[in-house]
Design a protein around this motif. Structure first.
Motif: not given
Lengths: 31, 214
Positions: A17, A19-31, B29, B51, B55, B149-150, B152, B174-175, B204
């Protein structure tokens, strides 16, 4: 806050979870 | 303009400030995946959430322009109706509006396309259990799942392929870090459908195995 009975997440689930959150945060930064 | 949560806080990767007393501990979590930070002004809140909302809406609609319209409309609605509410309420309120707008967009598309559509995806049934058709994890290798998961591109593609209700529950729990009550309210469904451990584990699994099963 009302809490429901639940089993604790496995460490692997929490790591996924996170890792997924971090990945989505990166997506938002690049949006 | 900054955040009011704490003078000792630290800005996170997503622009939110993590209160200092929460930085040193990895909270499970099941409590709340995102620390609650209280914005000082509505403008600050909207800048922070914009942002992520874009997304979310883009994944849900697969249409950048529609997503922009949905997010802007949601921001305007929040500003018009709730700007005087307590700042801590803006997040859940905004997500309720945003998810409602996304559902409206999908309903509109369904109505317009009903003469040309043979089959409505079962996962978009608003009354269905959002987790009814989530596959089991294809792999039990934690390293492999973490690697996926890492990535993108993988995560965005798989999320976009999830039924809308799964997308919503995943994004909110989750987000966005909403608790089960706020998630259920934003999705206009029962809390049982968005229980912490259940959502987290199945989301997940979905995001690391390829999404819905046909």
């Amino acid at each position: 806050m009302k809490r429901e009975s639940q089993s604790p997440l496995q460490a692997d689930d929490r790591a996924l979870a996170h890792a997924l959150r971090e990945t989505l945060n990166r997506a938002a930064k690049s949006a | 303009m900054g955040w009011a949560a704490t003078a000792d806080g630290k800005e996170g990767d997503d622009g939110r400030v993590v209160p200092a007393d929460r930085l040193a501990y990895g909270r499970p979590m099941t409590e709340n995946p995102q620390p609650a930070a209280v914005p000082m002004s509505l403008d600050t809140f909207l800048r922070g959430v914009g942002r992520r909302a874009q997304v979310m809406a883009e994944i849900a609609t697969r249409d950048r322009e529609a997503a922009l319209d949905i997010v802007q409309d949601s921001m305007l609605a929040l500003t018009a109706r709730y700007r005087d509410r307590d700042a801590a309420e803006w997040g859940p309120l905004f997500q309720t509006i945003l998810q409602s707008r996304i559902m409206d967009w999908h309903r509109s598309r369904t109505r317009r396309g009903r003469w040309f559509t043979w089959l409505t995806p079962s996962g978009d049934d608003e009354d269905a259990d959002p987790w009814a058709d989530v596959p089991e994890q294809a792999s039990s290798d934690p390293a492999l799942l973490l690697e996926r998961a890492r990535d993108m591109e993988t995560v965005l593609a798989v999320l976009a392929d999830l039924p809308l209700r799964q997308q919503q529950a995943f994004m909110l729990r989750i987000w966005e870090g909403l608790d089960t009550a706020a998630t259920a309210e934003a999705m206009d469904c029962s809390e049982g459908s968005v229980k912490d451990a259940f959502v987290a584990r199945h989301a997940c699994a979905a995001c690391t195995t390829g999404g819905r099963q046909e």
